[in-house]
Design a protein around this motif. Structure first.
Motif, PDB file in Angstrom:
ATOM      1  N   ALA A  71       0.881  -1.170   0.000  1.00 21.23           N
ATOM      2  CA  ALA A  71       0.000   0.000   0.000  1.00 21.23           C
ATOM      3  C   ALA A  71       0.914   1.214   0.000  1.00 21.23           C
ATOM      4  O   ALA A  71       1.935   1.226   0.689  1.00 21.23           O
ATOM      5  CB  ALA A  71      -0.902   0.004   1.224  1.00 21.23           C
ATOM      6  N   TYR A  72       0.563   2.205  -0.801  1.00 18.76           N
ATOM      7  CA  TYR A  72       1.380   3.414  -0.831  1.00 18.76           C
ATOM      8  C   TYR A  72       0.517   4.638  -1.074  1.00 18.76           C
ATOM      9  O   TYR A  72      -0.605   4.544  -1.571  1.00 18.76           O
ATOM     10  CB  TYR A  72       2.497   3.312  -1.874  1.00 18.76           C
ATOM     11  N   ASN A  73       1.054   5.777  -0.661  1.00 22.57           N
ATOM     12  CA  ASN A  73       0.379   7.042  -0.898  1.00 22.57           C
ATOM     13  C   ASN A  73       1.329   7.970  -1.643  1.00 22.57           C
ATOM     14  O   ASN A  73       2.531   7.973  -1.384  1.00 22.57           O
ATOM     15  CB  ASN A  73      -0.102   7.678   0.412  1.00 22.57           C
ATOM     16  N   THR A  74       0.772   8.733  -2.560  1.00 21.41           N
ATOM     17  CA  THR A  74       1.588   9.650  -3.365  1.00 21.41           C
ATOM     18  C   THR A  74       1.489  11.095  -2.860  1.00 21.41           C
ATOM     19  O   THR A  74       2.142  11.975  -3.396  1.00 21.41           O
ATOM     20  CB  THR A  74       1.176   9.592  -4.842  1.00 21.41           C
TER      21      THR A  74
ATOM     22  N   ILE B 120       7.533   2.585  -6.985  1.00 20.17           N
ATOM     23  CA  ILE B 120       6.162   2.931  -7.389  1.00 20.17           C
ATOM     24  C   ILE B 120       6.005   2.813  -8.907  1.00 20.17           C
ATOM     25  O   ILE B 120       5.000   2.334  -9.404  1.00 20.17           O
ATOM     26  CB  ILE B 120       5.806   4.369  -6.922  1.00 20.17           C
TER      27      ILE B 120
ATOM     28  N   MET C 263      -7.576   9.840  -4.019  1.00 21.62           N
ATOM     29  CA  MET C 263      -6.954   9.580  -5.314  1.00 21.62           C
ATOM     30  C   MET C 263      -5.447   9.375  -5.169  1.00 21.62           C
ATOM     31  O   MET C 263      -4.764   9.180  -6.157  1.00 21.62           O
ATOM     32  CB  MET C 263      -7.221  10.755  -6.256  1.00 21.62           C
ATOM     33  N   SER C 264      -4.928   9.435  -3.935  1.00 20.80           N
ATOM     34  CA  SER C 264      -3.480   9.318  -3.755  1.00 20.80           C
ATOM     35  C   SER C 264      -3.077   8.098  -2.932  1.00 20.80           C
ATOM     36  O   SER C 264      -1.930   7.978  -2.528  1.00 20.80           O
ATOM     37  CB  SER C 264      -2.932  10.593  -3.102  1.00 20.80           C
TER      38      SER C 264
ATOM     39  N   HIS D  50       3.061   0.354 -10.929  1.00 20.18           N
ATOM     40  CA  HIS D  50       1.956   0.943 -11.721  1.00 20.18           C
ATOM     41  C   HIS D  50       1.527  -0.005 -12.806  1.00 20.18           C
ATOM     42  O   HIS D  50       2.248  -0.605 -13.484  1.00 20.18           O
ATOM     43  CB  HIS D  50       2.413   2.258 -12.363  1.00 20.18           C
TER      44      HIS D  50
ATOM     45  N   PHE E  16      -3.015   3.866  -2.862  1.00 21.38           N
ATOM     46  CA  PHE E  16      -3.102   2.702  -3.740  1.00 21.38           C
ATOM     47  C   PHE E  16      -2.675   1.450  -2.974  1.00 21.38           C
ATOM     48  O   PHE E  16      -1.874   1.543  -2.045  1.00 21.38           O
ATOM     49  CB  PHE E  16      -2.195   2.869  -4.962  1.00 21.38           C
ATOM     50  N   SER E  17      -3.183   0.320  -3.378  1.00 20.19           N
ATOM     51  CA  SER E  17      -2.766  -0.936  -2.765  1.00 20.19           C
ATOM     52  C   SER E  17      -2.838  -2.039  -3.813  1.00 20.19           C
ATOM     53  O   SER E  17      -3.468  -1.880  -4.861  1.00 20.19           O
ATOM     54  CB  SER E  17      -3.657  -1.281  -1.566  1.00 20.19           C
ATOM     55  N   GLY E  18      -2.192  -3.129  -3.513  1.00 24.05           N
ATOM     56  CA  GLY E  18      -2.211  -4.248  -4.441  1.00 24.05           C
ATOM     57  C   GLY E  18      -1.454  -5.435  -3.883  1.00 24.05           C
ATOM     58  O   GLY E  18      -1.006  -5.430  -2.735  1.00 24.05           O
TER      59      GLY E  18
END
Length: 194
Positions: free
Chosen positions: A37-40, A190, A54-55, A194, A57-59
C-alpha cells in the motif's frame, strides 16, 4: 478510530503473506504473496467507512519464494560490498565542495549539517555496479506487472546509498516487511508497481 491511519510523507508499506508450506500436488513452485500500500501525497484517514482518496493505492503480487531468497542474499552481499567501499573515503561523494573540506580544520561543522554516512551516495566500481544492476534488474522483474517483458537495467535508476540498499534488503525480508519513504528509491518502486 483504531483503524485510522495517517502518513505525513509519501511512503510504501510492504508486507508478506506466506501460505501453508505444504507443496501442492501438481508440484508447482512455492509462491508468497507481496502485499503493498502506498500514498503519493500526505494522507490522514480518520474514518475508514467513508474514506476516498486519489493518492492511496494498494495491491498484491504472487512471487516465487526461491527467487526472493536468492535476491535477498544478493542484496545482502551488495550491502556488504558497499560497507567495504565506504571505508575508502574516495568511494563516496557528498555535496560538500573539496575547498570546503580543506578548510574544515579551521571551521566548526555542526553535526546536524553533516549527511549521515548511510545516506551518502556511493560511487560504485565497475564490478559492484554490475552486481547492483543485476540485483535491481531482478527486483524490476519481480515487481513488474508483466515480468516476461521486463528488460535488464542498463543504468541504476536511483542514487545508491547504504540506506537505499538496506531498504531494498528489508523490503524482501519475508518475516518483517518494511516501510520506504519518499525519495528516488520510493519513486522507482512505485513506477514498477503501476
Amino acid at each position: 478510530e483504531s483503524r485510522a491511519a495517517s502518513a505525513s510523507n509519501k511512503e510504501i508499506n510492504i508486507q508478506w503473506y506466506i501460505p501453508s508450506v505444504t507443496k501442492p500436488s501438481n508440484d508447482t513452485e512455492t509462491k508468497v504473496l507481496l502485499l503493498y500500500a502506498y500514498n503519493t501525497n500526505p494522507v490522514k484517514i480518520s474514518n475508514t467507512k467513508i474514506f476516498s482518496s486519489m493518492s492511496v493505492f494498494s495491491g498484491h503480487l504472487w512471487i516465487p519464494l526461491a527467487r526472493i531468497i536468492s535476491l535477498r542474499e544478493k542484496l545482502s552481499d551488495l550491502k556488504e560490498q558497499l560497507e567495504i567501499l565506504m571505508q575508502d573515503p574516495k568511494s563516496f561523494s557528498t555535496s560538500v565542495p573539496a575547498s570546503f573540506l580543506e578548510q574544515s580544520e579551521t571551521l566548526k561543522i555542526s553535526p546536524s549539517n553533516k549527511p549521515k554516512m548511510s545516506d551518502v551516495k556511493v560511487d560504485l566500481d565497475e564490478k559492484n555496479e554490475e552486481i547492483a544492476k543485476r540485483c535491481l534488474s531482478e527486483v524490476k522483474a519481480l515487481l513488474s506487472v508483466v515480468p516476461a517483458l521486463s528488460s535488464p537495467l542498463t543504468k541504476i535508476p536511483f542514487g545508491v546509498t547504504l540506506q537505499s540498499i538496506t531498504n531494498l534488503e528489508d523490503m524482501f525480508d519475508l518475516a518483517n516487511g518494511c516501510i520506504i519513504t519518499e525519495g528516488s528509491l520510493f519513486n522507482w518502486i512505485i513506477s514498477l508497481l503501476h
